[in-house]
Structure formats: C-alpha cells, structure tokens
Enzyme design. Structure first.
Site, mmCIF file in Angstrom:
data_model
loop_
_atom_site.group_PDB
_atom_site.id
_atom_site.type_symbol
_atom_site.label_atom_id
_atom_site.label_comp_id
_atom_site.label_asym_id
_atom_site.label_seq_id
_atom_site.Cartn_x
_atom_site.Cartn_y
_atom_site.Cartn_z
ATOM 1 N N CYS A 66 0.871 -1.171 0.000
ATOM 2 C CA CYS A 66 0.000 0.000 0.000
ATOM 3 C C CYS A 66 0.912 1.226 0.000
ATOM 4 O O CYS A 66 2.104 1.108 -0.269
ATOM 5 C CB CYS A 66 -0.987 -0.012 1.163
ATOM 6 N N GLY A 67 0.385 2.396 0.286
ATOM 7 C CA GLY A 67 1.198 3.609 0.230
ATOM 8 C C GLY A 67 2.333 3.620 1.228
ATOM 9 O O GLY A 67 3.499 3.789 0.872
#
Length: 149
Positions: A66-67
C-alpha cells in the site's frame, strides 16, 4: 515457491514490477489484485485475499503493498496464522522470517523505491525460519494470541 501478491492503488506500479522480476526468477505468482489502478480500492480487500491464499495452502508467502505499508501490515495481521512484517530494509526482511517466521512482507510504495523494494523482497523470499528453540518458543506464544480473536 508460490507467492500471493496484492496491492491497493498506491502500490499498483510497484506490484507490477515485482511480479515481472519474480517471474524472471521462476517464482509462481498468484496476483490477487488490484488488476488495474483504481483510486477507490481498499488494501484490506487484498490483505484478505493474501491471507486466504496462504491459509488455504495456495501460497507459501505473500507480499502486500500500500502507500506506507502500515495499513497493509495492520490489516493482514488480523488473520489467524498470518505474520505480516512491514520492512523497509533487507535486514528486517530476512530476520523477520529467520527469527519470527513472517509469512507476509508488507511494503510501502510511497516510502520505499523500486530498487530497494526488490532487494527487500529477495531477502524476504530467500530467508528460511531457523527453527531455533528460542524462536519456536516465541512464535508459539504469538500463535497462541490467535485464540483471542
């Protein structure tokens, strides 16, 4: 080794690059998504898919992106039998497997560049659980926490 890999929109580009590189090394890849860049997708959906692939015996390890990697790590660790490790360096990646029997690598695509992410991934996948008595004891204690779910 079968590897389940998934990401949300923030990790999509890195996931595609890792799939390509892993394929070149002969790993069998189970791509649980995202299959295209969709801003509205959610990392918990891919955490569930990776956990299911591992618990169902389809994959030995997983990679979730994810980020920041934080949300991915939180989500994947909610599943019984999953030991996800957010890693930003190669030492933690191999040590997490060797000592803690980690089975999911969590990466933050916005904080870890593709070259370093590749090195971290390779360290994670090459590592094997040591089985040392102190590590077995500790992992057993962690596994015992599953009963509180």
């Amino acid at each position: 080794m079968n590897i389940a890999i998934g990401c949300d929109h923030a990790g999509y580009i890195l996931k595609e690059e890792l799939i390509r590189l892993l394929g070149e090394l002969g790993y069998q890849i189970i791509d649980v998504g995202a299959k295209k860049m969709v801003i509205a997708d959610d990392y918990p959906d891919y955490a569930k898919a990776i956990a299911g692939a591992i618990s169902g015996g389809k994959a030995e390890r997983g990679i979730l992106i994810c980020g920041s990697g934080v949300g991915a790590s939180i989500a994947v660790n909610k599943f019984q039998g999953i030991r996800g490790a957010l890693c930003a360096d190669t030492f933690s990646a191999h040590q997490g497997v060797e000592d803690d029997d980690a089975n999911v690598l969590c990466l933050g695509a916005r904080v870890t560049g593709p070259s370093l992410a590749w090195e971290i991934t390779r360290a994670f996948l090459k590592a094997r659980f040591s089985g040392a008595p102190r590590h077995r004891r500790r992992v057993a204690k962690v596994r015992s926490f599953d009963r509180y779910r």
